[in-house]
Design a protein around this motif. Sequence first.
Motif, PDB file in Angstrom:
ATOM      1  N   PHE A  10      43.339  28.065  34.269  1.00  0.00           N
ATOM      2  CA  PHE A  10      43.539  29.270  35.077  1.00  0.00           C
ATOM      3  C   PHE A  10      43.008  28.994  36.484  1.00  0.00           C
ATOM      4  O   PHE A  10      41.871  29.344  36.813  1.00  0.00           O
ATOM      5  CB  PHE A  10      42.817  30.469  34.456  1.00  0.00           C
ATOM      6  CG  PHE A  10      43.327  30.848  33.095  1.00  0.00           C
ATOM      7  CD1 PHE A  10      44.626  31.317  32.923  1.00  0.00           C
ATOM      8  CD2 PHE A  10      42.519  30.730  31.980  1.00  0.00           C
ATOM      9  CE1 PHE A  10      45.099  31.671  31.671  1.00  0.00           C
ATOM     10  CE2 PHE A  10      42.985  31.080  30.725  1.00  0.00           C
ATOM     11  CZ  PHE A  10      44.276  31.551  30.569  1.00  0.00           C
TER      12      PHE A  10
ATOM     13  N   VAL B 167      43.337  30.282  39.310  1.00  0.00           N
ATOM     14  CA  VAL B 167      42.878  31.410  40.111  1.00  0.00           C
ATOM     15  C   VAL B 167      41.389  31.656  39.903  1.00  0.00           C
ATOM     16  O   VAL B 167      40.695  32.122  40.813  1.00  0.00           O
ATOM     17  CB  VAL B 167      43.699  32.684  39.781  1.00  0.00           C
ATOM     18  CG1 VAL B 167      43.420  33.177  38.373  1.00  0.00           C
ATOM     19  CG2 VAL B 167      43.419  33.796  40.794  1.00  0.00           C
ATOM     20  N   LEU B 168      40.860  31.331  38.736  1.00  0.00           N
ATOM     21  CA  LEU B 168      39.427  31.521  38.500  1.00  0.00           C
ATOM     22  C   LEU B 168      38.603  30.600  39.381  1.00  0.00           C
ATOM     23  O   LEU B 168      37.475  30.933  39.765  1.00  0.00           O
ATOM     24  CB  LEU B 168      39.091  31.281  37.025  1.00  0.00           C
ATOM     25  CG  LEU B 168      39.720  32.256  36.022  1.00  0.00           C
ATOM     26  CD1 LEU B 168      39.266  31.905  34.604  1.00  0.00           C
ATOM     27  CD2 LEU B 168      39.359  33.704  36.347  1.00  0.00           C
TER      28      LEU B 168
ATOM     29  N   LYS C 177      37.610  32.186  42.492  1.00  0.00           N
ATOM     30  CA  LYS C 177      36.816  33.408  42.359  1.00  0.00           C
ATOM     31  C   LYS C 177      35.448  33.147  41.752  1.00  0.00           C
ATOM     32  O   LYS C 177      34.785  34.088  41.301  1.00  0.00           O
ATOM     33  CB  LYS C 177      37.561  34.405  41.448  1.00  0.00           C
ATOM     34  CG  LYS C 177      39.017  34.660  41.808  1.00  0.00           C
ATOM     35  CD  LYS C 177      39.163  35.599  42.971  1.00  0.00           C
ATOM     36  CE  LYS C 177      40.629  35.934  43.238  1.00  0.00           C
ATOM     37  NZ  LYS C 177      40.790  36.904  44.327  1.00  0.00           N
TER      38      LYS C 177
ATOM     39  N   LEU D 234      37.418  41.439  39.684  1.00  0.00           N
ATOM     40  CA  LEU D 234      38.694  40.773  39.469  1.00  0.00           C
ATOM     41  C   LEU D 234      39.756  41.776  39.040  1.00  0.00           C
ATOM     42  O   LEU D 234      39.457  42.866  38.555  1.00  0.00           O
ATOM     43  CB  LEU D 234      38.550  39.705  38.377  1.00  0.00           C
ATOM     44  CG  LEU D 234      37.517  38.599  38.589  1.00  0.00           C
ATOM     45  CD1 LEU D 234      37.528  37.655  37.394  1.00  0.00           C
ATOM     46  CD2 LEU D 234      37.767  37.841  39.881  1.00  0.00           C
TER      47      LEU D 234
ATOM     48  N   GLN E 137      43.084  38.838  35.732  1.00  0.00           N
ATOM     49  CA  GLN E 137      42.088  37.788  35.938  1.00  0.00           C
ATOM     50  C   GLN E 137      40.893  37.972  35.017  1.00  0.00           C
ATOM     51  O   GLN E 137      40.329  36.998  34.511  1.00  0.00           O
ATOM     52  CB  GLN E 137      41.648  37.786  37.400  1.00  0.00           C
ATOM     53  CG  GLN E 137      42.745  37.340  38.353  1.00  0.00           C
ATOM     54  CD  GLN E 137      42.443  37.687  39.804  1.00  0.00           C
ATOM     55  OE1 GLN E 137      41.414  38.289  40.127  1.00  0.00           O
ATOM     56  NE2 GLN E 137      43.362  37.310  40.696  1.00  0.00           N
ATOM     57  N   GLN E 138      40.514  39.228  34.764  1.00  0.00           N
ATOM     58  CA  GLN E 138      39.428  39.478  33.816  1.00  0.00           C
ATOM     59  C   GLN E 138      39.806  39.008  32.421  1.00  0.00           C
ATOM     60  O   GLN E 138      38.981  38.449  31.691  1.00  0.00           O
ATOM     61  CB  GLN E 138      39.079  40.969  33.797  1.00  0.00           C
ATOM     62  CG  GLN E 138      38.388  41.455  35.060  1.00  0.00           C
ATOM     63  CD  GLN E 138      37.954  42.901  34.965  1.00  0.00           C
ATOM     64  OE1 GLN E 138      37.643  43.411  33.897  1.00  0.00           O
ATOM     65  NE2 GLN E 138      37.928  43.595  36.102  1.00  0.00           N
TER      66      GLN E 138
ATOM     67  N   VAL F  73      51.389  37.524  33.430  1.00  0.00           N
ATOM     68  CA  VAL F  73      50.017  37.200  33.019  1.00  0.00           C
ATOM     69  C   VAL F  73      49.961  36.979  31.512  1.00  0.00           C
ATOM     70  O   VAL F  73      49.279  36.071  31.028  1.00  0.00           O
ATOM     71  CB  VAL F  73      49.049  38.322  33.439  1.00  0.00           C
ATOM     72  CG1 VAL F  73      47.634  38.012  32.953  1.00  0.00           C
ATOM     73  CG2 VAL F  73      49.058  38.499  34.952  1.00  0.00           C
TER      74      VAL F  73
END
Length: 239
Positions: free
Chosen positions: A123, A125-126, A129, A137, A141-142, A171
């Motif tokens: 992932f 995108v994590l 962040k 998030l 994303q969470q 997602v």
Amino acid sequence: MNAPAPMLEIRGLTAGYGDATVLHDVSLSVPHGHAVALLGPNGAGKTTLLRVVSGLLAQRQGEVLLDGERITAAKPYQRARRGLCHIPEGHGIYPSLTVRENLVLHTWRKDERTAIARAVEHFPVLGQKLGRRAGELSGGQQQMLAVVRGYVADPRLVLVDEVSMGLAPNVVDQIFEFLNVIVRAGTSLLLVEQYVNRALEAADGVVILTKGTVVFDGAPSAIADDVFEHYLGSATVLR
């Protein structure tokens, strides 16, 4: 030669809350390195079963075995140390901690740098962040952060409850792709999922619960049309 013990075996499980009995003499198993979908209408007892397996709710009767070892009396942290990972409905993260801190909490089996790299690999995108609080998030994303525990903690068995709840289809695609990866790597998976077609695509076996009782246990291809319509006809289909 005897067949090897399944990764998860539930024998004659009865459980509930207060005076209410939710599960009635439930038995099922999850083989090593396989995914089993646990399906059924709302109120069937699916979440209750996962809570019993992870030790969050005590059973009234029956046994729970992990890789042939009885864990019926083990506390939740003891089951986690034996390789059981429970990802509950509603993300299951620590919102006040950063993404990095959430990941580090589940890296007791390996070094933190390697665990974070593995999470970001699946992932990306994590990785952007890591310093953000998890509660900041997006919902998708969470959920990515929640399910990636099923990788960084090196579990032998992952219990997933309604992983797609409230998420956009793209997602959901990413998360199911990740679940397929960990199963191919040898992790066993027991999956509760509202989108029946996605669950059936991901699963090697299916157990259908209704009113706390097993009414089907077999391969997805073996579900007869009348069984599907009667017990799953009102379930959600993700297009």
